[in-house]
Design a protein around this motif. Structure first.
Motif, short mmCIF file in Angstrom:
data_model
loop_
_atom_site.label_atom_id
_atom_site.label_comp_id
_atom_site.label_asym_id
_atom_site.label_seq_id
_atom_site.Cartn_x
_atom_site.Cartn_y
_atom_site.Cartn_z
N VAL A 238 5.72 -3.40 -10.34
CA VAL A 238 5.16 -4.76 -10.45
C VAL A 238 4.46 -5.15 -9.16
CG1 VAL A 238 5.77 -7.20 -10.65
CG2 VAL A 238 6.76 -5.53 -12.23
N VAL A 239 5.09 -4.88 -8.03
CA VAL A 239 4.49 -5.22 -6.74
C VAL A 239 3.18 -4.46 -6.56
CG1 VAL A 239 4.78 -5.07 -4.24
CG2 VAL A 239 6.66 -5.89 -5.65
N PRO B 272 -1.20 -3.87 -4.11
CA PRO B 272 -1.08 -2.45 -3.77
C PRO B 272 -0.81 -2.25 -2.28
CG PRO B 272 -3.02 -2.86 -5.12
CD PRO B 272 -2.47 -4.19 -4.73
N GLY B 273 0.07 -1.30 -2.00
CA GLY B 273 0.40 -1.01 -0.61
C GLY B 273 1.54 -0.02 -0.51
N ASP B 274 2.00 0.19 0.70
CA ASP B 274 3.10 1.11 0.96
C ASP B 274 4.33 0.28 1.29
OD1 ASP B 274 4.39 3.52 1.36
OD2 ASP B 274 3.77 3.67 3.45
N THR C 136 15.15 -6.01 -1.94
CA THR C 136 14.31 -6.87 -1.12
C THR C 136 13.08 -6.10 -0.67
OG1 THR C 136 16.25 -8.07 -0.32
CG2 THR C 136 14.22 -8.32 0.95
N VAL C 137 11.92 -6.71 -0.86
CA VAL C 137 10.67 -6.07 -0.47
C VAL C 137 9.76 -7.10 0.18
CG1 VAL C 137 9.65 -6.37 -2.77
CG2 VAL C 137 8.78 -4.59 -1.27
N GLN C 138 9.15 -6.72 1.31
CA GLN C 138 8.21 -7.58 2.03
C GLN C 138 6.80 -7.29 1.50
OE1 GLN C 138 8.65 -9.73 4.71
NE2 GLN C 138 10.84 -9.43 4.99
N VAL C 139 6.14 -8.31 0.99
CA VAL C 139 4.82 -8.16 0.39
C VAL C 139 3.81 -9.03 1.14
CG1 VAL C 139 3.47 -8.43 -1.73
CG2 VAL C 139 5.87 -7.75 -1.86
#
Length: 87
Positions: A34-35, A40-42, A59-62
């Motif tokens: 979904v992220v 788009p990214g690493d 937990t993800v930093q976007v």
């Protein structure tokens, strides 16, 4: 959503999303899919199990670019079938 993210954040910025869902192997993959679709990214998410092991917190930093971007990610992450909460 009628949030006030734009009053408190300066875009673009890193924004932490914490996703609480059923403890299953696919949860991290579903969150990252979904992220990736919306930003788009690493990414290197962190995963923590609940005390009983029934749930996982991912937990993800976007990097978000606007209030609408944050709201879109909240909605999309919350739409994952086994997700209980998005914080």
């Amino acid at each position: 959503m009628q949030t006030e993210f734009d009053k408190y954040l300066e875009f673009p910025c890193l924004f932490p999303f914490k996703v609480l869902g059923a403890a299953r192997e696919d949860l991290v993959d579903d969150v990252l899919a979904v992220v990736q679709q919306h930003a788009p990214g690493d990414y290197s998410p962190t995963v923590r199990p609940s005390s009983k092991g029934s749930y996982h917190s991912v937990t993800v930093q976007v990097t978000v670019t606007s209030k609408d971007h944050v709201e879109t990610l909240y909605k999309a992450l919350g739409a994952i079938e086994t997700v209980k909460y998005v914080l």
